[in-house]
Design an enzyme around this catalytic site. Structure first.
Site, PDB file in Angstrom:
ATOM      1  N   GLY A 244       0.774  -1.233   0.000  1.00 59.67           N
ATOM      2  CA  GLY A 244       0.000   0.000   0.000  1.00 59.67           C
ATOM      3  C   GLY A 244       0.804   1.281   0.000  1.00 59.67           C
ATOM      4  O   GLY A 244       0.215   2.373  -0.017  1.00 59.67           O
ATOM      5  N   GLY A 283       3.489  -3.189  -4.089  1.00 59.01           N
ATOM      6  CA  GLY A 283       3.335  -3.354  -5.529  1.00 59.01           C
ATOM      7  C   GLY A 283       3.692  -2.032  -6.192  1.00 59.01           C
ATOM      8  O   GLY A 283       4.790  -1.808  -6.681  1.00 59.01           O
ATOM      9  N   ARG A 320      -6.961   3.368 -14.903  1.00 62.73           N
ATOM     10  CA  ARG A 320      -7.046   4.049 -13.602  1.00 62.73           C
ATOM     11  C   ARG A 320      -7.853   5.362 -13.636  1.00 62.73           C
ATOM     12  O   ARG A 320      -8.654   5.611 -12.744  1.00 62.73           O
ATOM     13  CB  ARG A 320      -5.648   4.298 -13.026  1.00 62.73           C
ATOM     14  CG  ARG A 320      -4.818   2.999 -12.857  1.00 62.73           C
ATOM     15  CD  ARG A 320      -3.541   3.210 -12.052  1.00 62.73           C
ATOM     16  NE  ARG A 320      -3.831   3.484 -10.668  1.00 62.73           N
ATOM     17  CZ  ARG A 320      -3.791   4.668 -10.123  1.00 62.73           C
ATOM     18  NH1 ARG A 320      -3.401   5.703 -10.832  1.00 62.73           N
ATOM     19  NH2 ARG A 320      -4.120   4.836  -8.869  1.00 62.73           N
ATOM     20  N   TYR A 324     -10.983   5.161 -11.235  1.00 60.00           N
ATOM     21  CA  TYR A 324     -10.830   5.823  -9.926  1.00 60.00           C
ATOM     22  C   TYR A 324     -10.748   7.340 -10.025  1.00 60.00           C
ATOM     23  O   TYR A 324     -10.425   7.995  -9.036  1.00 60.00           O
ATOM     24  CB  TYR A 324      -9.537   5.372  -9.226  1.00 60.00           C
ATOM     25  CG  TYR A 324      -9.240   3.901  -9.258  1.00 60.00           C
ATOM     26  CD1 TYR A 324     -10.033   2.991  -8.579  1.00 60.00           C
ATOM     27  CD2 TYR A 324      -8.122   3.421  -9.948  1.00 60.00           C
ATOM     28  CE1 TYR A 324      -9.727   1.638  -8.595  1.00 60.00           C
ATOM     29  CE2 TYR A 324      -7.812   2.070  -9.958  1.00 60.00           C
ATOM     30  CZ  TYR A 324      -8.637   1.187  -9.284  1.00 60.00           C
ATOM     31  OH  TYR A 324      -8.331  -0.137  -9.296  1.00 60.00           O
ATOM     32  N   CYS A 359     -15.283   3.763 -26.955  1.00 63.45           N
ATOM     33  CA  CYS A 359     -16.669   4.232 -26.997  1.00 63.45           C
ATOM     34  C   CYS A 359     -17.299   4.274 -25.611  1.00 63.45           C
ATOM     35  O   CYS A 359     -18.230   3.502 -25.314  1.00 63.45           O
ATOM     36  CB  CYS A 359     -17.489   3.337 -27.908  1.00 63.45           C
ATOM     37  SG  CYS A 359     -16.740   3.178 -29.511  1.00 63.45           S
ATOM     38  N   GLU A 360     -16.787   5.098 -24.748  1.00 60.92           N
ATOM     39  CA  GLU A 360     -17.317   5.293 -23.392  1.00 60.92           C
ATOM     40  C   GLU A 360     -17.025   6.740 -23.016  1.00 60.92           C
ATOM     41  O   GLU A 360     -15.905   7.216 -23.225  1.00 60.92           O
ATOM     42  CB  GLU A 360     -16.563   4.428 -22.367  1.00 60.92           C
ATOM     43  CG  GLU A 360     -16.699   2.953 -22.530  1.00 60.92           C
ATOM     44  CD  GLU A 360     -17.946   2.364 -21.867  1.00 60.92           C
ATOM     45  OE1 GLU A 360     -18.574   3.051 -21.043  1.00 60.92           O
ATOM     46  OE2 GLU A 360     -18.267   1.231 -22.205  1.00 60.92           O
ATOM     47  N   TYR A 386      -0.309  -1.216 -12.154  1.00 66.86           N
ATOM     48  CA  TYR A 386      -1.735  -1.292 -12.470  1.00 66.86           C
ATOM     49  C   TYR A 386      -2.053  -0.585 -13.791  1.00 66.86           C
ATOM     50  O   TYR A 386      -3.105   0.013 -13.946  1.00 66.86           O
ATOM     51  CB  TYR A 386      -2.582  -0.718 -11.322  1.00 66.86           C
ATOM     52  CG  TYR A 386      -2.261  -1.361  -9.986  1.00 66.86           C
ATOM     53  CD1 TYR A 386      -2.612  -2.683  -9.735  1.00 66.86           C
ATOM     54  CD2 TYR A 386      -1.579  -0.664  -8.993  1.00 66.86           C
ATOM     55  CE1 TYR A 386      -2.301  -3.285  -8.529  1.00 66.86           C
ATOM     56  CE2 TYR A 386      -1.262  -1.262  -7.774  1.00 66.86           C
ATOM     57  CZ  TYR A 386      -1.633  -2.570  -7.554  1.00 66.86           C
ATOM     58  OH  TYR A 386      -1.327  -3.166  -6.358  1.00 66.86           O
TER      59      TYR A 386
HETATM   60  N1  LLP Z   1      -1.279  -7.042  -0.902  1.00 63.42           N
HETATM   61  C1  LLP Z   1      -2.586  -7.234  -1.123  1.00 63.42           C
HETATM   62  C2  LLP Z   1      -3.296  -8.275  -0.391  1.00 63.42           C
HETATM   63  C3  LLP Z   1      -3.265  -6.422  -2.029  1.00 63.42           C
HETATM   64  O1  LLP Z   1      -4.560  -6.598  -2.229  1.00 63.42           O
HETATM   65  C4  LLP Z   1      -2.547  -5.422  -2.733  1.00 63.42           C
HETATM   66  C5  LLP Z   1      -3.219  -4.570  -3.701  1.00 63.42           C
HETATM   67  C6  LLP Z   1      -1.177  -5.273  -2.476  1.00 63.42           C
HETATM   68  C7  LLP Z   1      -0.574  -6.095  -1.547  1.00 63.42           C
HETATM   69  C8  LLP Z   1      -0.326  -4.253  -3.155  1.00 63.42           C
HETATM   70  O2  LLP Z   1      -0.736  -2.934  -2.901  1.00 63.42           O
HETATM   71  P1  LLP Z   1       0.167  -1.708  -3.409  1.00 63.42           P
HETATM   72  O3  LLP Z   1       1.476  -1.755  -2.674  1.00 63.42           O
HETATM   73  O4  LLP Z   1       0.377  -1.873  -4.866  1.00 63.42           O
HETATM   74  O5  LLP Z   1      -0.651  -0.530  -3.098  1.00 63.42           O
HETATM   75  N2  LLP Z   1      -5.724  -1.090  -9.125  1.00 63.42           N
HETATM   76  C9  LLP Z   1      -5.567  -0.149  -8.037  1.00 63.42           C
HETATM   77  C10 LLP Z   1      -4.834  -0.736  -6.879  1.00 63.42           C
HETATM   78  C11 LLP Z   1      -5.463  -2.003  -6.371  1.00 63.42           C
HETATM   79  C12 LLP Z   1      -4.678  -2.644  -5.274  1.00 63.42           C
HETATM   80  C13 LLP Z   1      -5.162  -4.015  -5.037  1.00 63.42           C
HETATM   81  N3  LLP Z   1      -4.446  -4.699  -4.010  1.00 63.42           N
HETATM   82  C14 LLP Z   1      -4.890   1.113  -8.565  1.00 63.42           C
HETATM   83  O6  LLP Z   1      -4.614   1.170  -9.759  1.00 63.42           O
HETATM   84  O7  LLP Z   1      -4.688   2.071  -7.835  1.00 63.42           O
END
Ligand code: LLP
Length: 429
Positions: A244, A283, A320, A324, A359-360, A386
């Site tokens: 996160g 991530g 994204r 969002y 087309c959105e 992402y």
């Molecule tokens: N661990 C778990 C259990 C997760 O569900 C996620 C992300 C991560 C780790 C990694 O989180 P990060 O460090 O990347 O924030 N598509 C969205 C983000 C969705 C995150 C889903 N889970 C975006 O583009 O902002």
């Protein structure tokens, strides 16, 4: 790293971006990634543990390209995977069983089996998301004649100050086992006997966190629960604080991943749990800033009060903004040479609503100041996480090409999702 040379060229990974695209022979839209910067980012997180037992499990859902996963594995990362396919990628990129975590709400039997069967004792942990899942996993473990190493994913009941769609650690979110249900979960584990081995507890508050306090609040909760468990059960091997860590999409991000790490290392030691491996699951923070999407301006439309610039990249390439309302800085690939950013902005620029070709109505990136006349090509920054992983074939659009700039300066290219493959798959029905 994205820089701008004196002559106005975008430099990426130290090289002119235009020359990267030319050498890679790709047309737009195309993602470009700087692998050396991703490796440096990962090393920074690994180093922040200062020798404390740890696993930096890269969340493969952020970027599942082999070149990226291999780079991060070489820099000392394991992987957090959410499906059998991600598990296969991580494994094939050289991450061994002990560096892998499987999470997700609705795990397939095939993914559970692969996780239990890998290596000499299965993967580091299968993160269990519900009490029901315990019986499913135990059943598979018995069928395979092994014990499943599991960690309970706890819902820490912390509402992170981030976009509602990516806040996952509060009570309304679908993820994790509620604190009130933990006693039942422990009872269910005990009843499954040797099939389940509880090795850890974990949680994930949400994504794109730009402050540490919520993460630490959830960490304290997890550490308290770990102590409670250890007062009556065998010691845990790991505590997983999730991912996160936020990045700067242009509005700033005052915290760095190492700030989260040093805080949880200190708290874990203070809780008397210093011997447990600390797991984090970043991530976005490892890859987001080190990838960009290059697009061409293919059309303009000027109505009375509105000006649209239409790109050849849209929501099918980078979802994204549509999903969002996320904002990615959009800049010309080449801008007029000039001394500073302030002069650059004042130099004949105009406001455009930048949209894609899909087309959105939601296929829109937002309102941007761009030079007049419009540049032929633009970059959408901070698209390394992402981006490609959420791309789709909507409207029969092929997936964008991807170019990887290796630390050696060499390039590799993926055109795996080009449109002809889609046409073939549709006609084969
Ligand atoms: N661990 C778990 C259990 C997760 O569900 C996620 C992300 C991560 C780790 C990694 O989180 P990060 O460090 O990347 O924030 N598509 C969205 C983000 C969705 C995150 C889903 N889970 C975006 O583009 O902002």
């Amino acid at each position: 790293m994205l820089d701008r040379a004196q002559d106005g060229e975008v430099l990426f990974g130290g090289r002119p971006l235009a020359s990267i695209l030319e050498e890679a022979r790709v047309s737009t839209p195309a993602y470009v990634y700087d692998l050396a910067s991703m490796a440096a980012e990962a090393r920074d997180v690994v180093d922040a543990f200062q020798g404390h037992p740890h696993l930096v499990a890269f969340a493969v859902k952020a970027n599942s390209a082999g070149a990226v996963v291999r780079t991060l594995a070489d820099a000392g990362c394991g992987a957090e995977v959410g499906s059998l396919a991600e598990l296969e990628v991580a494994k094939s990129c050289g991450i061994d069983a002990h560096g892998l975590l499987l999470s997700g709400m609705g795990k397939s039997v095939a993914a559970i089996d692969a996780a239990i069967a890998l290596g000499d004792r299965g993967i580091f942990a299968i993160q269990v998301d519900s009490i029901d899942e315990l019986a499913r996993i135990a059943g598979r473990a018995r069928a395979l004649g092994r014990a499943a190493r599991i960690a309970l994913r706890v819902n820490p009941a912390v509402r992170a100050d981030t976009h509602a769609a990516i806040a996952t650690g509060h009570e309304e979110a679908k993820f994790g086992i509620m604190r009130a249900d933990l006693a039942s979960a422990y009872g269910a584990i005990a009843r499954e006997g040797a099939a389940l081995r509880l090795v850890g507890l974990g949680g994930h508050v949400g994504s794109q966190l730009v402050r540490t306090d919520e993460y630490f609040e959830a960490a304290e909760e997890l550490l308290g629960l770990a102590r409670e468990w250890e007062a009556q059960g065998p010691p845990l091997e790991l505590i997983d604080f999730g991912g996160g860590f936020g990045i700067d999409y242009g509005d700033g991000c005052p915290v760095r991943p190492r700030d989260f790490v040093t805080g949880i290392v200190a708290r874990t030691r203070d809780a008397g749990l210093g011997g447990r491996a600390i797991v984090v699951e970043p991530g976005r923070s490892l890859v987001g800033a080190h990838g960009l999407l290059v697009a061409s301006v293919v059309a303009t439309k000027v109505a009375v009060e509105r000006r649209w610039a239409v790109l050849d990249a849209g929501m099918s390439d980078l979802l994204r903004p549509a999903l969002y309302g996320a904002r990615h800085r959009i800049e010309p690939l080449r801008s007029a040479p000039c001394r500073d950013d302030a002069t650059a902005a004042s130099l004949r620029s105009r406001s455009w609503r930048v949209v894609g070709p899909v087309c959105e109505s939601s296929d829109e990136f937002g309102e941007y100041l761009l030079p007049d006349p419009l540049p032929e090509r633009v970059v959408l920054r901070d698209a390394g996480a992402y981006g490609f992983t959420m791309a789709s074939n909507y409207n029969g659009r092929g997936l964008p090409a991807e170019v990887f700039v290796h630390a050696s300066g060499e390039l590799s290219v993926s055109r795996a999702g080009a449109a002809p493959a889609w046409i073939e798959s549709r006609l084969a029905t």
